[in-house]
Design an enzyme around this catalytic site. Structure first.
Site, PDB file in Angstrom:
ATOM      1  N   GLY A  97       0.619  -1.215   0.251  1.00  0.00           N
ATOM      2  CA  GLY A  97      -0.163  -0.067   0.058  1.00  0.00           C
ATOM      3  C   GLY A  97       1.044   1.019   0.082  1.00  0.00           C
ATOM      4  O   GLY A  97       1.951   1.155   0.543  1.00  0.00           O
ATOM      5  N   LYS A 153       5.472   0.638   7.837  1.00  0.00           N
ATOM      6  CA  LYS A 153       4.966   1.953   7.696  1.00  0.00           C
ATOM      7  C   LYS A 153       6.182   3.112   7.272  1.00  0.00           C
ATOM      8  O   LYS A 153       6.467   3.027   8.397  1.00  0.00           O
ATOM      9  CB  LYS A 153       3.817   2.424   8.009  1.00  0.00           C
ATOM     10  CG  LYS A 153       3.371   4.214   6.316  1.00  0.00           C
ATOM     11  CD  LYS A 153       1.604   4.500   7.270  1.00  0.00           C
ATOM     12  CE  LYS A 153       1.780   4.758   8.907  1.00  0.00           C
ATOM     13  NZ  LYS A 153       0.752   5.445   9.525  1.00  0.00           N
ATOM     14  N   ASP A 183     -10.191  10.807  10.685  1.00  0.00           N
ATOM     15  CA  ASP A 183      -9.885  10.258  10.168  1.00  0.00           C
ATOM     16  C   ASP A 183     -10.225   8.934   9.019  1.00  0.00           C
ATOM     17  O   ASP A 183     -10.071   8.473   9.542  1.00  0.00           O
ATOM     18  CB  ASP A 183      -8.446  10.396   9.153  1.00  0.00           C
ATOM     19  CG  ASP A 183      -7.666  10.507   7.936  1.00  0.00           C
ATOM     20  OD1 ASP A 183      -9.265  10.694   6.913  1.00  0.00           O
ATOM     21  OD2 ASP A 183      -7.184   9.795   7.371  1.00  0.00           O
ATOM     22  N   GLY A 206       0.077   6.126   0.656  1.00  0.00           N
ATOM     23  CA  GLY A 206      -0.789   7.053   0.433  1.00  0.00           C
ATOM     24  C   GLY A 206       0.851   7.930   0.937  1.00  0.00           C
ATOM     25  O   GLY A 206       1.565   8.862   0.407  1.00  0.00           O
ATOM     26  N   GLY A 207       0.094   8.906   1.825  1.00  0.00           N
ATOM     27  CA  GLY A 207       1.134  10.844   1.294  1.00  0.00           C
ATOM     28  C   GLY A 207       1.567  10.407   2.558  1.00  0.00           C
ATOM     29  O   GLY A 207       2.621  11.117   2.610  1.00  0.00           O
ATOM     30  N   TYR A 208       1.566   9.814   3.360  1.00  0.00           N
ATOM     31  CA  TYR A 208       2.804   9.287   4.847  1.00  0.00           C
ATOM     32  C   TYR A 208       3.930   9.013   4.070  1.00  0.00           C
ATOM     33  O   TYR A 208       4.967   9.177   4.216  1.00  0.00           O
ATOM     34  CB  TYR A 208       2.316   8.851   5.291  1.00  0.00           C
ATOM     35  CG  TYR A 208       3.283   8.278   6.659  1.00  0.00           C
ATOM     36  CD1 TYR A 208       3.039   9.408   7.699  1.00  0.00           C
ATOM     37  CD2 TYR A 208       3.750   7.258   6.551  1.00  0.00           C
ATOM     38  CE1 TYR A 208       4.114   8.851   8.823  1.00  0.00           C
ATOM     39  CE2 TYR A 208       4.272   6.868   7.909  1.00  0.00           C
ATOM     40  CZ  TYR A 208       4.689   7.614   8.982  1.00  0.00           C
ATOM     41  OH  TYR A 208       5.570   7.456   9.802  1.00  0.00           O
ATOM     42  N   LYS A 259       5.119   4.350   2.029  1.00  0.00           N
ATOM     43  CA  LYS A 259       4.415   3.629   1.309  1.00  0.00           C
ATOM     44  C   LYS A 259       4.671   2.306   2.902  1.00  0.00           C
ATOM     45  O   LYS A 259       4.566   2.622   3.999  1.00  0.00           O
ATOM     46  CB  LYS A 259       5.890   2.521   0.705  1.00  0.00           C
ATOM     47  CG  LYS A 259       5.836   3.582  -0.645  1.00  0.00           C
ATOM     48  CD  LYS A 259       6.173   3.291  -1.442  1.00  0.00           C
ATOM     49  CE  LYS A 259       6.278   4.204  -3.352  1.00  0.00           C
ATOM     50  NZ  LYS A 259       7.326   3.382  -4.207  1.00  0.00           N
TER      51      LYS A 259
END
Length: 958
Positions: A642, A663, A759, A644-646, A648
């Site tokens: 996965g 993460k 969120d 995202g903005g943060y 991988k």
């Protein structure tokens, strides 16, 4: 004196590894005895130090042999009783060595520390020794696909830690042992989850004592035996069951009436017995995918009205069951239905499959019935319909109809296609892989004992299987380049088979260590396919193309050469020892630095660059960056699951075998620093079964990584979109809703201080292997400090579509902002639509069409068909009302999360489910908002994209 000091330092530097290398003399003697009984042991089994010389398949701990894994080595001979002297042995896997024959030695019972005994697909014969009941630490016992005979040892009942018991595909005889006074039996295995006894010669009745409500079984497989008598009603007490196979026996009498208590059963096979009485009423078995009651002697009766209520059904097999009357059109509208086989019955009237039948429907086989007409839609049909032997096929002109013709073989020719390349031309010993490389693959047959589907023409299933298997191999850092699946088929016992080829990533063939490791992943069930495929086993073909490592040999040198070499070596010894001193000093310094970092991992934390003061932790584990690279194969693309903005997210495997999700923040990201600190601070202090657990973290070399528990079924969004292969019916959606609600309620009402998530969305609700929901991603979460209980002024952060409009316009954050987001998730559960889709906002869409005076509040047009439309959706209207209360424009009018939990629990009770069973920023910015400078976030102008006007913060597009 200086030389002595240097020598001492050399011993300090190398002493530990030298001591560890020596193999225990008793273990060496025992393994030598085992080796002597084999005609062809691995070539590098030479010398007197199996541990130090890394004999293939041998693993050691502190000079003791603790593991022997030699699957697919082509071994021939017998298993010597010397094996029983390896007192520290924990794992023994000799699978896929068909040349291993003879009996299993009684001395196997001496291995008191053994946890895994795996002998799949060998040639062992004779009785399974009773001494196996002495292995009290045994967790995994797999002796399937041999030639064992005689009785099932009753002593197996002593193995109270046993998880997996597989004795299938042997020649076992006699009755099923149960306890009797001082004698043990299988009924004592309360913690075992797998009973695999199919394809033997067991006889006698099934003891009612075998099953109880205290058991945790999920698979009960007794197919293809000679069992007689009736099915015990105690089977209905084991509510954890998922797969039940008693087909192909000689069972008689009526099916127990309480069988429909097994609401988690997905595959039920009772075919080819002598069962009598009425067809069992399976109402309520909403998880049922595959039902086969064929070839029994049930009472003649009309087609059961409860069958169309089984909305998870893919396969219905009722051949030769005396079913009569008309087939209801609603049967063919079951969303997941693939095959209907009702040959040799008394069905009559007109066959009408309707115009809204399942798009997965592939086969309707109604041969030899009394159907006199077939109503076809004007647009034709793509389903294979077989009506041979019915009156409709005896009419004039019927001979030209496809449904009255002899059907072609219903086999699939699927084979994994090349991966955007042209297959290579290879020599006779090699094959072109999906990546078009010539190599010698490791091959064999995958056998699935109870798949939930019947349509072999759906390549999506096989692609999903190949991806999951490849991911598993890579997660264990095995040198696998690609895999190929081919020739899907069913055998005479309704087992589903596939040919498997595994291609090496290095060279053109595997070495022995790689083959043994791949074999162990399959024999030990380390690889777990999705429940779509059910229980499986693997039988490997013999592999003869090993890339052999060179075994060192001693060369004969002349004495002159020896003198020259000795003199040259002496010249360098002083320099070497001096270098070792430097190395020793450097290692000591590195160890000291590492110890300091472990005791204070934030020693390099920069408050200016890392968003504030050092994180305050409560028990989170620190990982080194080097370790995390090992666990993820250096953060390879194959490990990525996965992004995202943060940053991988990668799948990793700890040395214990535990899977984790890692993460990794984008380097240099200030936003990542904020989220990193938030998550480790919050998750290290909160612990709840419906919150994702933080395993640990890494803050090193400018890297920020978070290590979480791994949840195999992905996110709720993936399940709702169909990409995970999981179908969520109404009951499962309620289970997800109550789990996520409980996690949020804990954050709001029981955490100290309270926490607002900020969120909540379907991608941040993850599902474990039992579909329990866990709230994840606390990067935007906010602690409610002293005096902030009602609200806190903060910059707006969240995800468009889920964002609370009141919070957006006022910047006043409260717990009710999470409630709003959760309400959107509830609507997502109902519709499987994204919150903002093609310019339409789901909250407004529901409000527009909702009519409380109509059935299902007039929402049929936007409800997700997979929810079970056409069945009883008890409580759905109350669920809709609760969701709309949660998304009320005014936060004051929304319920608290505690109230939401109670109402969902009430809805579940109303629906006949057991909710307890499901549980196991600046004032300036505020002033700007008060003056009305922000529009409502879901006004018509903002549907398609955001182009400005938000405060400087993180607001992600949905």
């Amino acid at each position: 004196m200086g030389v002595r000091v240097l020598a001492i330092l050399l011993v300090i530097l190398l002493g530990d590894s030298t001591a560890d290398a020596a193999t225990n003399p008793d273990d060496f003697s025992s393994i030598t005895g085992v080796k002597s009984a084999w005609q062809n042991p691995p070539p590098n089994w030479v010398g007197a130090d199996p541990c130090g010389n890394a004999w293939d398949g041998i693993s050691c701990t502190n000079s003791r042999i603790t593991s022997i894994t030699l699957s697919s080595m082509g071994l021939t001979g017998s298993l010597s009783g010397d094996i029983g002297q390896l007192s520290e042995l924990r794992i023994l896997d000799l699978s896929y060595n068909k040349g291993l024959t003879g009996s299993l030695p009684v001395q196997i019972g001496n291995l008191m520390k053994l946890t895994n005994l795996i002998l799949v697909g060998c040639g062992f014969s004779g009785r399974i020794p009773d001494s196996i009941g002495s292995l009290r630490n045994l967790v995994f016992l797999s002796l399937n696909s041999n030639r064992f005979s005689g009785l099932i040892p009753a002593a197996i009942g002593n193995l109270d830690r046993l998880y997996w018991l597989d004795l299938a595909d042997n020649q076992l005889t006699g009755s099923i042992p149960v306890s009797n006074g001082s004698n043990p039996g299988l009924d004592m295995l309360l913690h075992t989850k797998h009973f695999h006894f199919g394809q033997n010669q067991l006889d006698g009745t099934i003891p009612s004592q075998l099953f109880s409500s205290e058991m945790h079984l999920i698979h009960v497989l007794f197919d293809n035996n000679q069992l007689t008598g009736s099915m015990p009603s105690t089977l209905g007490l084991v509510q954890s069951l998922e797969v039940v196979r008693f087909d192909r026996n000689s069972l008689s009498g009526a099916v127990p009436g309480n069988l429909n208590n097994l609401t988690s059963v997905q595959e039920l096979h009772l075919s080819n017995n002598r069962l009598t009485g009425p067809l069992p009423n399976l109402t309520g078995m909403d998880a049922l995918n595959y039902l086969d009651l064929s070839n029994n002697s049930f009472d003649a009766a009309d087609f059961p009205p409860w069958i169309p209520t089984l909305q998870s059904l893919t396969t219905l097999m009722l051949e030769h069951t005396q079913v009569r009357g008309l087939l209801p059109v609603i049967l063919f509208s079951i969303f997941s239905l693939q095959s209907v086989v009702l040959r040799n019955n008394q069905l009559s009237g007109t066959l009408d499959i309707g115009t809204s039948h399942s798009n997965q429907l592939q086969l309707i086989d109604l041969q030899i019935n009394f159907i006199d007409d077939f109503k076809q839609s004007s647009g034709g049909y793509s389903v294979e319909v077989i009506l041979i032997g019915n009156p409709v096929c005896q009419e004039t002109g019927a001979a030209g109809q496809s449904y009255c013709a002899i059907p072609q073989s219903n086999t699939s020719s699927y084979s994994t296609p090349p991966n955007n390349c042209i297959p290579a031309t290879c020599n006779s010993n090699e094959t072109s892989s999906p990546n078009c490389k010539c190599s010698s693959p490791y091959m064999g047959t995958l056998v699935f004992r109870a798949p939930s589907f019947s349509g072999l023409g759906n390549s999506t299933y096989f692609e999903h299987l190949a991806r999951s298997m490849m991911t598993s191999f890579q997660s264990y850092q095995l040198p696998v380049d690609s895999i190929s699946l081919s020739d899907p088929r069913k055998d005479s016992s309704d087992n589903f088979k596939l040919n498997l080829s595994v291609f090496p990533s290095e060279g053109v063939s595997f070495n022995r260590t790689s083959i043994s490791s791949i074999g162990f992943v399959l024999s030990n069930q380390t690889y777990k396919p999705s429940k779509l495929f059910g229980p499986f086993y693997f039988i490997a073909d013999q592999y003869t193309y090993f890339a052999e490592a060179q075994v060192p040999t001693t060369s004969k040198k002349s004495s002159n050469v020896g003198v020259i070499v000795g003199a040259a070596a002496g010249g360098f010894v002083l320099l070497l020892l001096l270098a070792l001193v430097g190395v020793y000093a450097f290692r000591q310094k590195t160890r000291a630095e590492k110890a300091t970092e472990q005791s204070n991992p934030f020693v390099n934390w920069d408050p200016n660059k890392s968003s504030g003061s050092i994180p305050q932790l409560k028990g989170a584990r620190w990982f080194s960056l080097e370790d995390l690279k090992k666990y993820t194969n250096s953060f390879s693309g194959a490990s990525e699951i996965g992004s995202g903005g943060y940053g991988k997210v990668y799948r990793g495997t700890l040395p214990t075998g535990t899977l984790v999700a890692i993460k990794r923040a984008q380097q240099g990201s200030m936003q990542g620093g904020v989220e990193f600190k938030n998550e480790i601070e919050l998750l290290s202090r909160v612990h709840h079964k419906n919150l994702v657990s933080l395993v640990g973290f890494c803050f090193e070399q400018g890297e920020q990584l978070l290590v979480y528990e791994f949840l195999p079924n992905g996110s709720l969004k993936e399940s709702l979109s169909g990409t995970s292969g999981i179908r969520l019916d109404w009951a499962k959606r309620l289970k997800v809703a109550i789990g996520a609600a409980r996690g949020l309620a804990y954050l709001h009402e029981l955490a100290d201080p309270p926490i607002i998530h900020r969120d909540i969305k379907s991608t941040n609700i993850l599902l474990d292997d039992h579909l329990n929901a866990k709230v994840a991603d606390f990067g935007l979460s906010k602690l409610m400090g002293e005096g902030e209980r009602g609200h806190v002024t903060t910059q707006v952060k969240g995800t468009m579509g889920y964002l609370d409009p009141e919070y957006y316009m006022t910047q006043q954050l409260t717990e009710k902002s999470d409630v709003y987001s959760f309400g959107v998730v509830m609507l997502e559960l109902l519709t499987a639509r994204r919150p903002i889709e093609r310019g339409k906002y789901i909250v407004r869409e529901v409000r527009v069409v909702m009519d409380k005076d109509k059935e299902l509040y007039n929402l049929q047009g936007i409800l997700d068909p997979a929810i079970g439309l056409g069945t009883s959706l008890k409580g759905l209207e109350r669920f809709v009302e609760l969701a709309m209360r949660c998304v009320d424009d005014s936060g004051a009018d929304r319920p608290s999360m505690g109230e939401v939990v109670k109402e969902i629990e009430n809805i579940m009770v109303f629906a006949g489910l057991n909710p307890k069973a499901e549980s196991e920023t600046s004032s300036a910015s505020h002033e700007e908002a008060r003056k009305g400078n922000f529009r409502h976030p879901y006004s018509n102008e903002d549907f398609l994209e955001y182009s400005g006007g938000f405060p400087p913060s993180r607001i992600e597009p949905q």
